[in-house]
Design a protein around this motif. Sequence first.
Motif, PDB file in Angstrom:
ATOM      1  N   GLY A 192     110.547  37.995 -68.825  1.00  0.00           N
ATOM      2  CA  GLY A 192     110.628  37.880 -67.359  1.00  0.00           C
ATOM      3  C   GLY A 192     109.494  38.004 -66.552  1.00  0.00           C
ATOM      4  O   GLY A 192     109.151  37.514 -65.658  1.00  0.00           O
ATOM      5  N   MET A 193     108.427  38.823 -67.040  1.00  0.00           N
ATOM      6  CA  MET A 193     107.256  39.217 -66.540  1.00  0.00           C
ATOM      7  C   MET A 193     106.324  38.038 -66.609  1.00  0.00           C
ATOM      8  O   MET A 193     105.623  37.628 -65.545  1.00  0.00           O
ATOM      9  CB  MET A 193     106.509  40.425 -67.075  1.00  0.00           C
ATOM     10  N   VAL A 194     106.429  37.208 -67.658  1.00  0.00           N
ATOM     11  CA  VAL A 194     105.768  36.087 -68.111  1.00  0.00           C
ATOM     12  C   VAL A 194     106.063  34.951 -66.971  1.00  0.00           C
ATOM     13  O   VAL A 194     105.357  34.350 -66.108  1.00  0.00           O
ATOM     14  CB  VAL A 194     105.714  35.483 -69.269  1.00  0.00           C
TER      15      VAL A 194
ATOM     16  N   ALA B  61      99.873  43.080 -64.139  1.00  0.00           N
ATOM     17  CA  ALA B  61     100.182  44.529 -64.254  1.00  0.00           C
ATOM     18  C   ALA B  61     100.989  44.843 -65.345  1.00  0.00           C
ATOM     19  O   ALA B  61     100.828  46.015 -65.642  1.00  0.00           O
ATOM     20  CB  ALA B  61     100.708  45.128 -62.813  1.00  0.00           C
ATOM     21  N   ALA B  62     101.649  43.862 -65.912  1.00  0.00           N
ATOM     22  CA  ALA B  62     102.633  44.049 -66.877  1.00  0.00           C
ATOM     23  C   ALA B  62     101.930  44.036 -68.374  1.00  0.00           C
ATOM     24  O   ALA B  62     102.620  43.959 -69.298  1.00  0.00           O
ATOM     25  CB  ALA B  62     104.016  43.575 -66.941  1.00  0.00           C
ATOM     26  N   ARG B  63     100.511  43.596 -68.069  1.00  0.00           N
ATOM     27  CA  ARG B  63      99.936  43.243 -69.469  1.00  0.00           C
ATOM     28  C   ARG B  63      99.603  44.711 -70.161  1.00  0.00           C
ATOM     29  O   ARG B  63      99.772  45.607 -70.099  1.00  0.00           O
ATOM     30  CB  ARG B  63      98.498  42.760 -69.075  1.00  0.00           C
ATOM     31  N   SER B  64      99.259  44.028 -71.629  1.00  0.00           N
ATOM     32  CA  SER B  64      99.126  45.203 -72.517  1.00  0.00           C
ATOM     33  C   SER B  64      97.938  46.153 -72.389  1.00  0.00           C
ATOM     34  O   SER B  64      97.067  45.641 -71.860  1.00  0.00           O
ATOM     35  CB  SER B  64      98.939  44.460 -74.142  1.00  0.00           C
TER      36      SER B  64
ATOM     37  N   VAL C 121      97.837  40.249 -73.166  1.00  0.00           N
ATOM     38  CA  VAL C 121      96.596  39.940 -72.195  1.00  0.00           C
ATOM     39  C   VAL C 121      96.250  38.570 -72.206  1.00  0.00           C
ATOM     40  O   VAL C 121      96.318  37.785 -71.170  1.00  0.00           O
ATOM     41  CB  VAL C 121      95.173  40.787 -72.828  1.00  0.00           C
ATOM     42  N   ARG C 122      96.308  37.791 -73.273  1.00  0.00           N
ATOM     43  CA  ARG C 122      96.038  36.288 -73.434  1.00  0.00           C
ATOM     44  C   ARG C 122      97.078  35.477 -72.495  1.00  0.00           C
ATOM     45  O   ARG C 122      96.868  34.772 -71.642  1.00  0.00           O
ATOM     46  CB  ARG C 122      95.964  35.810 -74.697  1.00  0.00           C
TER      47      ARG C 122
ATOM     48  N   VAL D 144      98.493  32.667 -67.482  1.00  0.00           N
ATOM     49  CA  VAL D 144      99.667  32.491 -66.215  1.00  0.00           C
ATOM     50  C   VAL D 144      98.733  32.500 -64.983  1.00  0.00           C
ATOM     51  O   VAL D 144      98.773  31.853 -64.142  1.00  0.00           O
ATOM     52  CB  VAL D 144     100.401  33.600 -66.063  1.00  0.00           C
ATOM     53  N   ALA D 145      97.533  33.510 -64.836  1.00  0.00           N
ATOM     54  CA  ALA D 145      96.781  33.642 -63.390  1.00  0.00           C
ATOM     55  C   ALA D 145      96.166  32.493 -63.573  1.00  0.00           C
ATOM     56  O   ALA D 145      95.644  31.809 -62.433  1.00  0.00           O
ATOM     57  CB  ALA D 145      95.993  34.843 -63.665  1.00  0.00           C
ATOM     58  N   ALA D 146      95.459  31.864 -64.573  1.00  0.00           N
ATOM     59  CA  ALA D 146      94.564  30.602 -64.488  1.00  0.00           C
ATOM     60  C   ALA D 146      95.343  29.418 -64.290  1.00  0.00           C
ATOM     61  O   ALA D 146      94.698  28.479 -63.343  1.00  0.00           O
ATOM     62  CB  ALA D 146      93.779  30.352 -65.893  1.00  0.00           C
ATOM     63  N   SER D 147      96.700  29.457 -64.741  1.00  0.00           N
ATOM     64  CA  SER D 147      97.451  28.419 -64.324  1.00  0.00           C
ATOM     65  C   SER D 147      97.643  28.066 -62.767  1.00  0.00           C
ATOM     66  O   SER D 147      97.735  27.251 -62.257  1.00  0.00           O
ATOM     67  CB  SER D 147      98.560  28.365 -65.026  1.00  0.00           C
ATOM     68  N   LEU D 148      97.958  29.450 -62.280  1.00  0.00           N
ATOM     69  CA  LEU D 148      98.204  29.587 -60.926  1.00  0.00           C
ATOM     70  C   LEU D 148      96.977  29.023 -60.216  1.00  0.00           C
ATOM     71  O   LEU D 148      97.197  28.114 -58.981  1.00  0.00           O
ATOM     72  CB  LEU D 148      98.621  30.713 -60.548  1.00  0.00           C
ATOM     73  N   ALA D 149      95.951  29.508 -60.740  1.00  0.00           N
ATOM     74  CA  ALA D 149      94.711  29.154 -59.656  1.00  0.00           C
ATOM     75  C   ALA D 149      94.312  27.643 -59.759  1.00  0.00           C
ATOM     76  O   ALA D 149      93.979  27.192 -58.618  1.00  0.00           O
ATOM     77  CB  ALA D 149      93.619  29.931 -60.427  1.00  0.00           C
TER      78      ALA D 149
END
Length: 246
Positions: A16-18, A142-145, A165-166, A171-176
């Motif tokens: 869900g968080m991913v 924020a839900a990362r290990s 973390v990876r 996810v962040a890189a894909s959004l950027a």
Amino acid sequence: MPVHVERWDREAARRGMVWAPLAGLLVGGAAAFVGLVALMSGISSLPAAVISVAVLAVLTRGLHLDGLADVADGLGSAKSARGALRVMKQSDIGPFGVVALVFVLLAQVAVLDELYGQVGWAQGALGVMVAAVTARCAITLAARSGVPAARTDGLGASVAGTVPVRAAALVAASLAVAATVIGALVYWGDALHGAVTCLLAVLIGLTAAELLLQHCRRRFGGVTGDVFGALSETATTAALLAFALG
């Protein structure tokens, strides 16, 4: 949107968080669509901006705004971590929460008014969607290990530390990357400007949320459901302000 949940455990929470940014895409798309309908019906940019921000709030049942207010009250209480968490759990909203809500909502409406009225309806719709997706990406990060829960119960405890973390970084890189490409397409008259604006919106939104996250970790000892909501609203506002700077 009704969702049939067959089970709820750490693995389900991780998935869900991913995939949280997809929820942002749906919410942001709905807010942008309603705002554009308002503009095309002859409504001016300011009430159209109010409508878009209202849709963002209604579709989340105000939970993220409630989290923002509770975190503001907790941070402003000057109490210990345990005392601040008790303040956040109360049903009422204190002065810090009211001030936070007023300024955040004013900022969001002001930026969308400028985008809708002075830049263009397409750019305004893009701003809403990028901000909404960035807000959910902040929740994924924020839900990362390694990020602990401040309590042993509640939403924060059930999702804290579930995302590797990876995976969060991916996810962040894909959004950027996606925001950069879409920005170049929407700002077709000045592709470089659009690409940079959208990229900066994502980076500034995620950075603002990360700064708040680290402060909440120091202050509360970890994350709670309210902290996730506050991170979402912080990222939304910061991303929109980046569009205003652009």
